[in-house]
Write a protein that holds these residues in place. Structure first.
Motif, mmCIF file in Angstrom:
data_model
loop_
_atom_site.group_PDB
_atom_site.id
_atom_site.type_symbol
_atom_site.label_atom_id
_atom_site.label_comp_id
_atom_site.label_asym_id
_atom_site.label_seq_id
_atom_site.Cartn_x
_atom_site.Cartn_y
_atom_site.Cartn_z
ATOM 1 N N THR A 128 0.827 -1.209 0.000
ATOM 2 C CA THR A 128 0.000 0.000 0.000
ATOM 3 C C THR A 128 0.861 1.259 0.000
ATOM 4 O O THR A 128 0.580 2.220 -0.721
ATOM 5 C CB THR A 128 -0.916 0.006 1.235
ATOM 6 O OG1 THR A 128 -1.768 -1.150 1.189
ATOM 7 C CG2 THR A 128 -1.785 1.253 1.265
ATOM 8 N N MET A 129 1.921 1.271 0.800
ATOM 9 C CA MET A 129 2.788 2.442 0.876
ATOM 10 C C MET A 129 3.556 2.659 -0.428
ATOM 11 O O MET A 129 3.749 3.800 -0.875
ATOM 12 C CB MET A 129 3.767 2.289 2.038
ATOM 13 C CG MET A 129 3.121 2.287 3.424
ATOM 14 S SD MET A 129 2.256 3.840 3.823
ATOM 15 C CE MET A 129 0.545 3.381 3.433
ATOM 16 N N CYS A 130 4.002 1.574 -1.063
ATOM 17 C CA CYS A 130 4.699 1.710 -2.353
ATOM 18 C C CYS A 130 3.748 2.245 -3.422
ATOM 19 O O CYS A 130 4.137 3.096 -4.237
ATOM 20 C CB CYS A 130 5.282 0.365 -2.775
ATOM 21 S SG CYS A 130 6.734 -0.147 -1.831
ATOM 22 N N HIS A 131 2.516 1.775 -3.414
ATOM 23 C CA HIS A 131 1.524 2.289 -4.359
ATOM 24 C C HIS A 131 1.314 3.790 -4.144
ATOM 25 O O HIS A 131 1.243 4.565 -5.106
ATOM 26 C CB HIS A 131 0.195 1.557 -4.189
ATOM 27 C CG HIS A 131 0.074 0.302 -4.992
ATOM 28 N ND1 HIS A 131 0.768 -0.833 -4.678
ATOM 29 C CD2 HIS A 131 -0.661 0.004 -6.101
ATOM 30 C CE1 HIS A 131 0.472 -1.787 -5.550
ATOM 31 N NE2 HIS A 131 -0.387 -1.301 -6.434
ATOM 32 N N ALA A 132 1.208 4.199 -2.872
ATOM 33 C CA ALA A 132 0.976 5.609 -2.571
ATOM 34 C C ALA A 132 2.147 6.470 -3.041
ATOM 35 O O ALA A 132 1.952 7.549 -3.621
ATOM 36 C CB ALA A 132 0.750 5.790 -1.073
#
Length: 295
Positions: A128-132
């Motif tokens: 999720t953090m990499c996507h953000a």
């Protein structure tokens, strides 16, 4: 990958099975004395040459209502999971939810109908953090889309997420500071892999984190229609037409098997993107999976 209307057809067939054949009393106000329609597909529904993704009537016209069964005839193992009160029928379906049903109908029931959701863990949060961070990267001018700035975007996203977690009084994801540091280094490594795969300064996305929606008319859903929807990570508009890009934080599949098995793996991995492409009215020519963990 070849994209055709058959992938949206498959998506809707899954919808029919889930919402009209799935052996659980999902309809609002359902009673054991009532009967449920058992929908089967006519032989003409096994193939489709149409290239028009607007299939409100095209797909539904291929359904053949042929049988009726009663709730009383369902095995007890198909009833006990439902609460004693009525359970509303979901009004939307995403490609990821349909994929969940393809893999395990019981998992779909628990996650999407009964709302028994798994709490996010460190692995899920890393993705999720990499996507953000990758989404925010393209808010920057092209010349500023550097490795250091991408790293800082991840740190900012994680800081914001930790503040939300503390505000909700939820437990931390990690047992120690060392675990969090190791997790952060792994996440930064995934972003480094991305920078080696693409040059973000040369890309001008047409859209990011874009909602895709399609209203489907069908007698199976409450009110006669339901919504197919989902989020596309990135949509690029280049000389070859529109391209859908989906980021994956895991490793690329190992295509080391027979050609038939490898083709099945490719089809499974690209299935959701093909459904998105078929849902969109625009001319999508390519679908891309970007695996950040390599492989």
């Amino acid at each position: 990958m070849n994209i055709s209307i058959k992938h949206l057809t498959t998506f809707l067939i899954i919808f029919v099975i889930m919402f009209c054949v799935f052996p659980f009393p999902l309809r609002k106000g359902y009673r054991s004395s009532q009967t449920r329609r058992l929908l089967t597909l006519s032989s003409s529904s096994s193939s489709s040459s149409s290239s028009n993704p607007n299939i409100d009537t095209n797909i539904v016209s291929k359904l053949n209502l042929t049988e009726f069964i009663s709730y009383d005839s369902l095995p007890p193992s198909s009833r006990y999971l439902l609460p004693s009160t009525t359970t509303p029928l979901p009004s939307t379906l995403s490609p990821s939810a349909a994929a969940s049903f393809k893999m395990c109908p019981q998992s779909y029931l628990l996650s999407y109908v009964l709302k028994v959701r798994q709490r996010p863990n460190a692995v899920m949060m890393k993705g999720t953090m990499c996507h953000a961070a990758l989404e925010d990267l393209y808010d920057l001018p092209a010349q500023n889309r550097t490795r250091d700035n991408l790293h800082n975007l991840l740190r900012r996203a994680w800081s914001d997420e930790k503040n939300k977690t503390r505000a909700k009084d939820l437990p931390d994801f990690f047992g120690s500071v060392e675990e969090e540091i190791s997790w952060g280094r792994d996440a930064l490594g995934l972003l480094d892999n991305y920078m080696a795969l693409e040059d973000p300064s040369s890309i001008s996305p047409a859209a990011r984190e874009m909602w895709v929606r399609l209203n489907i008319s069908t007698p199976c859903a409450e009110g006669g229609r339901f919504v197919a929807r989902g989020i596309v990570d990135r949509l690029d508009d280049g000389a070859g037409g529109l391209a859908i890009t989906d980021y994956k934080s895991g490793k690329a599949p190992d295509l080391k098997y027979s050609e038939a098995v490898n083709e099945r793996i490719r089809e499974e991995k690209f299935w959701q993107l093909k459904v998105y492409a078929a849902m969109m009215k625009d001319d999508v020519r390519r679908a891309r999976l970007v695996y950040l963990a390599g492989g």
